[in-house]
Design a protein around this motif. Structure first.
Motif, PDB file in Angstrom:
ATOM      1  N   GLN A  51       0.827  -1.207   0.000  1.00 34.10           N
ATOM      2  CA  GLN A  51       0.000   0.000   0.000  1.00 34.10           C
ATOM      3  C   GLN A  51       0.866   1.263   0.000  1.00 34.10           C
ATOM      4  O   GLN A  51       0.547   2.249  -0.678  1.00 34.10           O
ATOM      5  N   ALA A  52       1.958   1.229   0.766  1.00 35.12           N
ATOM      6  CA  ALA A  52       2.851   2.388   0.802  1.00 35.12           C
ATOM      7  C   ALA A  52       3.507   2.610  -0.556  1.00 35.12           C
ATOM      8  O   ALA A  52       3.681   3.754  -0.995  1.00 35.12           O
ATOM      9  N   ARG A  53       3.872   1.534  -1.243  1.00 31.22           N
ATOM     10  CA  ARG A  53       4.443   1.693  -2.596  1.00 31.22           C
ATOM     11  C   ARG A  53       3.407   2.276  -3.547  1.00 31.22           C
ATOM     12  O   ARG A  53       3.732   3.111  -4.396  1.00 31.22           O
ATOM     13  N   ALA A  54       2.165   1.823  -3.407  1.00 29.40           N
ATOM     14  CA  ALA A  54       1.105   2.371  -4.259  1.00 29.40           C
ATOM     15  C   ALA A  54       0.880   3.849  -3.968  1.00 29.40           C
ATOM     16  O   ALA A  54       0.644   4.656  -4.880  1.00 29.40           O
ATOM     17  N   GLU A  55       0.949   4.222  -2.701  1.00 28.79           N
ATOM     18  CA  GLU A  55       0.792   5.626  -2.338  1.00 28.79           C
ATOM     19  C   GLU A  55       1.929   6.469  -2.903  1.00 28.79           C
ATOM     20  O   GLU A  55       1.720   7.577  -3.399  1.00 28.79           O
ATOM     21  N   LEU A  56       3.141   5.937  -2.838  1.00 27.13           N
ATOM     22  CA  LEU A  56       4.290   6.653  -3.402  1.00 27.13           C
ATOM     23  C   LEU A  56       4.180   6.745  -4.917  1.00 27.13           C
ATOM     24  O   LEU A  56       4.558   7.759  -5.524  1.00 27.13           O
ATOM     25  N   ALA A  57       3.650   5.690  -5.558  1.00 32.34           N
ATOM     26  CA  ALA A  57       3.463   5.726  -7.010  1.00 32.34           C
ATOM     27  C   ALA A  57       2.461   6.790  -7.427  1.00 32.34           C
ATOM     28  O   ALA A  57       2.489   7.253  -8.574  1.00 32.34           O
ATOM     29  N   ARG A  58       1.573   7.169  -6.524  1.00 35.92           N
ATOM     30  CA  ARG A  58       0.646   8.277  -6.815  1.00 35.92           C
ATOM     31  C   ARG A  58       1.395   9.548  -7.200  1.00 35.92           C
ATOM     32  O   ARG A  58       0.913  10.373  -7.974  1.00 35.92           O
ATOM     33  N   TRP A  59       2.613   9.696  -6.680  1.00 41.03           N
ATOM     34  CA  TRP A  59       3.375  10.921  -6.909  1.00 41.03           C
ATOM     35  C   TRP A  59       4.512  10.752  -7.913  1.00 41.03           C
ATOM     36  O   TRP A  59       4.846  11.702  -8.623  1.00 41.03           O
ATOM     37  N   ILE A  60       5.123   9.554  -7.990  1.00 39.21           N
ATOM     38  CA  ILE A  60       6.304   9.411  -8.852  1.00 39.21           C
ATOM     39  C   ILE A  60       6.185   8.255  -9.841  1.00 39.21           C
ATOM     40  O   ILE A  60       7.162   7.922 -10.506  1.00 39.21           O
ATOM     41  N   GLY A  61       5.014   7.650  -9.945  1.00 39.34           N
ATOM     42  CA  GLY A  61       4.816   6.608 -10.953  1.00 39.34           C
ATOM     43  C   GLY A  61       5.635   5.356 -10.689  1.00 39.34           C
ATOM     44  O   GLY A  61       5.813   4.920  -9.541  1.00 39.34           O
ATOM     45  N   ASP A  62       6.184   4.769 -11.752  1.00 44.86           N
ATOM     46  CA  ASP A  62       6.894   3.501 -11.654  1.00 44.86           C
ATOM     47  C   ASP A  62       8.176   3.592 -10.836  1.00 44.86           C
ATOM     48  O   ASP A  62       8.708   2.559 -10.406  1.00 44.86           O
TER      49      ASP A  62
END
Length: 415
Positions: free
Chosen positions: A201-212
């Motif tokens: 979930q934290a990786r998905a949240e971070l991907a909200r801002w910086i993508g892959d």
């Protein structure tokens, strides 16, 4: 008791895939988000639009072309003729309006104020993106750190469960002790699965801002013990913070609007230059005419607008004061949270966790030597697990407060 192979793979495979990519430092993640976030792009376009509009502010209106016919006969033998009657003229001319110099100056100031509002909102947006990206990065880092620490206790719990089963067979341990050890292993497995889900979930949240780029492994977290600006300056210089800049810019724009409303009491004027072409038997003529506005009914027309703009200004001043007080309280609470979590983390790292590790190792050693039962060792390991989870929550709280305090002013943004 052995862990199911699928459980081990579910935890190990994502970490193995992440290890193949270069590490992602916190500053790089924030810089990428600030450079590419759609919110920032929208704010940049809004600021560019206000700057483009400011070019035309305060300039004279476009001139108007005058074309017409005067004194055209509509009856008699010369009806509809533009050349038979000496009074008939075909007019060609220009009309130019001249707003007062003060009004044009205020229009330029208003455009500049609107540009200031857009720039301030853009700075606030960039800072908000930086804060949220940093918080997402820190949340993932603390979860993965806790996941590693909890995984490190797995072997010791499994060893205790194996020893308990052997002790039951040898008559040295009770069935209750063996079941308690196996239950501790299962509880740890459940917690590991929970933390793995939180890490995703934290990786998905971070991907909200910086993508892959969020799929890269994280670099070592920075020390959250220092801020780029002294604490006293953070509280004293609220006017430089991104949250306050739009409020001040809107106040400046509202003051200009109030001045512009007052300037409507001053009359504007216009000029018309017309060339009148008559029939071949008559001389052509020219005329020059000036028009001046007469604000004779200011009480019903201009004064209500002035009163409305003043009311808008007072409303914005009150809203700014309210927002400033709320923001100051929020800032102080974040400072307290950052300092309090730091003090608690220091206590965890200096005393609580070392003592818990020493206790669990001593309990395991005592059980292996036959000086104590297994339940004491399992309870000690369970306490260490609880402390590790509690420390992870504290680390995330401190990191989140640090991220909030780290990105308060535009000068603190990367680049």
């Amino acid at each position: 008791m052995r862990w199911p192979r699928c459980l081990l793979l579910s935890i190990a495979l994502p970490l193995t895939c992440l290890a193949d990519r270069p590490e992602l430092p916190l500053d790089e993640a924030v810089a990428r988000a600030v450079a590419t976030a759609p919110e920032v792009t929208a704010g940049e376009e809004a600021a560019a639009a206000t700057r483009d509009l400011a070019v035309s502010a305060g300039r004279l209106p476009d001139p108007a072309l005058i074309v017409g016919v005067e004194n055209l006969p509509v009856e008699g033998p010369d009806a509809w003729s533009t050349a038979a009657d000496f009074m008939t003229m075909t007019n060609f001319g220009l009309m130019q309006e001249f707003p007062s110099r003060q009004k044009r100056r205020l229009e330029r100031e208003r455009a500049s104020a609107e540009t200031g509002v857009a720039d301030a909102e853009l700075s606030d947006t960039r800072l908000r993106v930086a804060r949220e990206t940093a918080r997402a990065w820190i949340r993932r880092a603390t979860i993965e750190s806790a996941l590693d620490a909890l995984t490190g206790l797995r072997a010791e719990l499994e060893l205790g469960a194996t020893a308990a089963r052997a002790g039951v067979r040898a008559g040295r341990a009770s069935t209750a002790e063996a079941l308690a050890a196996e239950s501790a292993v299962v509880r740890l497995a459940t917690r590991l699965l929970d933390f793995e889900g939180k890490a995703r979930q934290a990786r998905a949240e971070l991907a909200r801002w910086i993508g892959d780029e969020a799929e890269r492994p994280l670099a070592r977290p920075p020390a959250f013990d220092a801020l780029p600006t002294p604490v006293a300056s953070l509280v004293a210089d609220l006017g430089r913070h991104g949250r306050i800049l739009p409020l001040d810019a809107r106040l400046a724009a509202a003051r200009t609007e109030a001045e512009l409303a007052r300037s409507e009491r001053r009359p504007d004027w216009s000029a018309e230059l017309v060339y009148g072409r008559r029939g071949p038997a008559f001389d052509d003529m020219a005329s020059l005419r000036f028009t001046v506005d007469l604000p004779l009914f200011a009480r019903q027309r201009q004064d209500p607008v002035v009163a409305a703009r003043k009311a808008d200004l007072r409303r914005l001043e009150a809203e700014r004061d309210s927002s400033l007080r709320a923001y100051a309280a929020e800032l102080r609470q974040a400072l307290i949270e950052w300092e309090q979590a730091g003090a608690q983390l220091d206590q965890f790292d200096r005393e609580l966790l070392p003592l818990a590790r020493e206790r669990s190792r001593a309990a395991l050693a005592a059980y292996r030597s036959g000086a104590a039962d297994l339940r004491l060792a399992v309870d000690a390991l369970q306490d260490e697990i609880d402390l590790l989870i509690e420390r992870a929550e504290l680390a995330n709280t401190r990191g989140s407060a640090w991220a909030y305090l780290r990105y308060l002013e535009a000068r603190q943004l990367p680049g």
